[in-house]
Each structure stands twice: as C-alpha cells, then as structure tokens.
Design a protein around this motif. Structure first.
Motif, PDB file in Angstrom:
ATOM      1  N   GLU A 139     -18.080  14.430  29.911  1.00 39.29           N
ATOM      2  CA  GLU A 139     -19.326  13.819  30.350  1.00 39.29           C
ATOM      3  C   GLU A 139     -20.539  14.469  29.699  1.00 39.29           C
ATOM      4  OE1 GLU A 139     -19.153  13.998  34.588  1.00 39.29           O
ATOM      5  OE2 GLU A 139     -17.715  12.326  34.750  1.00 39.29           O
ATOM      6  N   GLU A 140     -20.495  15.802  29.485  1.00 34.21           N
ATOM      7  CA  GLU A 140     -21.602  16.473  28.803  1.00 34.21           C
ATOM      8  C   GLU A 140     -21.752  15.952  27.379  1.00 34.21           C
ATOM      9  OE1 GLU A 140     -21.469  20.768  28.965  1.00 34.21           O
ATOM     10  OE2 GLU A 140     -20.782  20.700  31.042  1.00 34.21           O
ATOM     11  N   ALA A 141     -20.635  15.804  26.680  1.00 34.53           N
ATOM     12  CA  ALA A 141     -20.689  15.298  25.305  1.00 34.53           C
ATOM     13  C   ALA A 141     -21.207  13.868  25.274  1.00 34.53           C
ATOM     14  CB  ALA A 141     -19.304  15.390  24.678  1.00 34.53           C
ATOM     15  N   ARG A 142     -20.715  13.041  26.164  1.00 35.41           N
ATOM     16  CA  ARG A 142     -21.174  11.645  26.244  1.00 35.41           C
ATOM     17  C   ARG A 142     -22.667  11.572  26.534  1.00 35.41           C
ATOM     18  NH1 ARG A 142     -19.645   9.116  31.736  1.00 35.41           N
ATOM     19  NH2 ARG A 142     -21.335  10.582  32.208  1.00 35.41           N
ATOM     20  N   ASP A 143     -23.115  12.326  27.531  1.00 34.21           N
ATOM     21  CA  ASP A 143     -24.504  12.237  27.963  1.00 34.21           C
ATOM     22  C   ASP A 143     -25.469  12.755  26.897  1.00 34.21           C
ATOM     23  OD1 ASP A 143     -23.513  11.205  30.299  1.00 34.21           O
ATOM     24  OD2 ASP A 143     -23.831  13.030  31.480  1.00 34.21           O
ATOM     25  N   ALA A 144     -25.052  13.768  26.146  1.00 33.59           N
ATOM     26  CA  ALA A 144     -25.924  14.298  25.094  1.00 33.59           C
ATOM     27  C   ALA A 144     -26.157  13.251  24.010  1.00 33.59           C
ATOM     28  CB  ALA A 144     -25.309  15.562  24.495  1.00 33.59           C
ATOM     29  N   ILE A 145     -25.112  12.522  23.642  1.00 33.25           N
ATOM     30  CA  ILE A 145     -25.266  11.462  22.645  1.00 33.25           C
ATOM     31  C   ILE A 145     -26.187  10.367  23.179  1.00 33.25           C
ATOM     32  CG2 ILE A 145     -24.053   9.637  21.390  1.00 33.25           C
ATOM     33  CD1 ILE A 145     -21.677  11.555  21.115  1.00 33.25           C
ATOM     34  N   HIS A 146     -26.008  10.012  24.437  1.00 29.25           N
ATOM     35  CA  HIS A 146     -26.843   8.961  25.028  1.00 29.25           C
ATOM     36  C   HIS A 146     -28.307   9.386  25.087  1.00 29.25           C
ATOM     37  CE1 HIS A 146     -28.632   6.395  28.183  1.00 29.25           C
ATOM     38  NE2 HIS A 146     -27.818   5.479  27.691  1.00 29.25           N
ATOM     39  N   ARG A 147     -28.560  10.629  25.477  1.00 25.27           N
ATOM     40  CA  ARG A 147     -29.942  11.093  25.580  1.00 25.27           C
ATOM     41  C   ARG A 147     -30.655  11.037  24.225  1.00 25.27           C
ATOM     42  NH1 ARG A 147     -27.793  15.054  28.996  1.00 25.27           N
ATOM     43  NH2 ARG A 147     -27.704  16.517  27.244  1.00 25.27           N
ATOM     44  N   TYR A 148     -29.975  11.438  23.183  1.00 26.43           N
ATOM     45  CA  TYR A 148     -30.628  11.547  21.878  1.00 26.43           C
ATOM     46  C   TYR A 148     -30.720  10.203  21.165  1.00 26.43           C
ATOM     47  CZ  TYR A 148     -32.276  14.129  17.795  1.00 26.43           C
ATOM     48  OH  TYR A 148     -33.055  14.641  16.769  1.00 26.43           O
TER      49      TYR A 148
END
Length: 297
Positions: A139-148
């Motif tokens: 989820e951290e990896a997914r969310d970081a891509i979404h944020r950027y």
C-alpha cells in the motif's frame, strides 16, 4: 511404492498453449513487444543489492556506487535511446525514488510511460514479511505512485520477484489488476485470489540484463544475441499464437555505454519489423487481453 505428493498452489490450472482460445492484439497484430525497465534505489552499506563481480559480495561503497550509476547516468542514456527510437516503456519503480531521484519520475511522466509498483526499495524483499507488514509495503508503494503521478499503478513486480503465499491476495485487495512475478507463459493468464481474479502478464527472466550479465556474467554481445534470437523465434511462433515479447532492463546494467550499444543494435533489428508488431506496455497488454479473454465466471 507411493507417488511423491507434489505440493501445488491452486492459483491457476494447467492449460497448454495449444488448448487456448485464439485472439489478436490491436491492429490484428500477433506479437506484442514491451520494454520493462527497473528503476531501483538502495540503502547505503545496508540491506540487499547486487554486485558487478560477485554473487555473494557484502554491501560496499563500490557496489552501491555501481548501482547508483544507473540513476545518475545510465537511466538518462536509456531515456534518450527510447526517445530516439520513439518507443514507449514501463518502469518498475521503487517508491522511495520519488524522494531520492524525483527527476527520473518527472521524465517518465513527460514521456507518458507506465509506472509499475515495485516495492519501496530493492534493499528489501517482501517474502520475509508477515501479512500485515507486506500489506503495508504494497500500500505504501501504491500510494506513493498515486500521490506523485495522480494515478495508481495497475501492475506490480515485487523486488526480486519475491512473494509470500498471500501476496496475490494482497495485491488484488490493494486494487492491482495484474502482476509480473510469475514467468510461466508467453501469454497473459488469469490467477485466482481470495478476492477474485488477477492477471499475470509475461515478464522475461531470460531476456533480462541482470540475470544475464550480472549473475551469469554473460557478455553484452551474448545478451544482444539473446534479445535478437528470442525476438526472431517469437515472431515466427506468433503466426500460430498471439505472444508477448519483453525485454527487461536495469539502468545500472544496460546503461553502461558498451551495453547500451548492444541494446541499440538489438532494438534496430526488432524495429525492422515494426509494422508487424504491437509495441506497447504491460498495462496495455493486460487491458487488451482482459477485453478479449475475460476471466471465467
């Protein structure tokens, strides 16, 4: 005498390529071509990371710097080569790169390429984690891509292609649509999870610069021949079946200029057949296959 009791995973049935429905890629093409690039960040003198000369080397300033060359130099050579040939690519992207190397993410966005979830860093692997910790990593990896980028990734490749018994379930529950971790086929295929089907998209561990030139210590010329021979044979085989050809790259390996020259020659050979190919990304492959061969109810 009793037969050996083989352990099974029950994630997908055995269906040989001769027993599958036929279909075509967009434009009535039979061979899809995808360039899958791995962009990774590592921990200094800590954790995991490959070495240019030894399979068992500890983490040192030398091999850290060798890997860092990929982000500082090799990736930029590779971007320019892809631009020169007008080729799309997908990038298996460690999420900590947004913090440490944001210019790389900006170039990917400018090119319109695909971000694929690839954990937080290749200094770690998820198959040693418990379910809750692995869920957090995904989820951290997914969310970081979404944020950027403003968009969640649809695909996942675990660092070192490592999985626990529940990785596929966690990926499906985190909203991923396909996975690259199972190199079992030259076509996509559906996998079972506890929350519904998840697609496996082909990803070569043979036409892959890291196993070839780092772990097996093969030459750039040998890898060039591998890329070309795999392509030529798959183009021939695709007359019978729709197939997926992938080239897998790491900028700290292929980005060395003498190896980039070998990649340049191989791509030039492949693109002599450009009109016969669907040159695309794993995400587009997944979307088209799902539209043509949806999972069985």
């Amino acid at each position: 005498m009793s037969l050996l009791d083989l352990k099974t995973h029950a994630r997908y049935p055995f269906v040989p390529i001769i027993d599958r429905p036929d279909f075509s890629w967009p434009g009535n093409k039979r061979l899809a071509v995808a360039i899958c690039n791995n962009i990774e960040v590592f921990s200094f003198l800590d954790g995991l990371g490959s070495d240019s000369a030894s399979l068992t080397a500890p983490q040192t300033t030398r091999n850290y710097a060798w890997r860092d060359y990929g982000n500082r130099v090799g990736q930029w050579y590779l971007f320019d080569l892809l631009d020169e040939f007008d080729l799309p690519a997908s990038h298996n992207f460690n999420s900590l790169l947004f913090e440490h190397c944001p210019q790389i993410a900006d170039r990917i966005i400018a090119r319109g390429d695909e971000f694929v979830g690839h954990g937080r860093t290749n200094a770690e692997r998820q198959d040693v984690l418990g379910e809750e910790a692995e869920q957090s990593l995904i989820e951290e990896a997914r969310d970081a891509i979404h944020r950027y980028t403003g968009k969640s990734p649809s695909g996942w490749l675990g660092p070192y292609l490592a999985q626990t018994p529940v990785t596929l379930d966690l990926l499906k529950e985190a909203g991923f649509g396909y996975v690259l971790d199972w190199p079992a086929d030259d076509q996509p295929f559906w996998m079972r999870t506890r929350s519904g089907p998840l697609l496996s998209v082909p990803y070569s561990i043979e036409v892959n610069d890291s196993p070839s030139m780092v772990f097996r210590q093969e030459s750039a010329a040998a890898f060039e021949a591998t890329m070309v021979d795999q392509f030529d044979e798959m183009l021939l085989q695709s007359r019978k079946w729709p197939l997926v050809y992938t080239i897998v790259l790491h900028p700290f390996v292929i980005g060395q200029p003498f190896r980039l020259r070998a990649l340049r020659r191989a791509l030039a050979h492949i693109l002599e057949h450009r009109d016969e190919l669907w040159i695309t990304t794993p995400g587009e492959i997944a979307r088209h296959f799902a539209s043509q061969c949806p999972p069985k109810k």
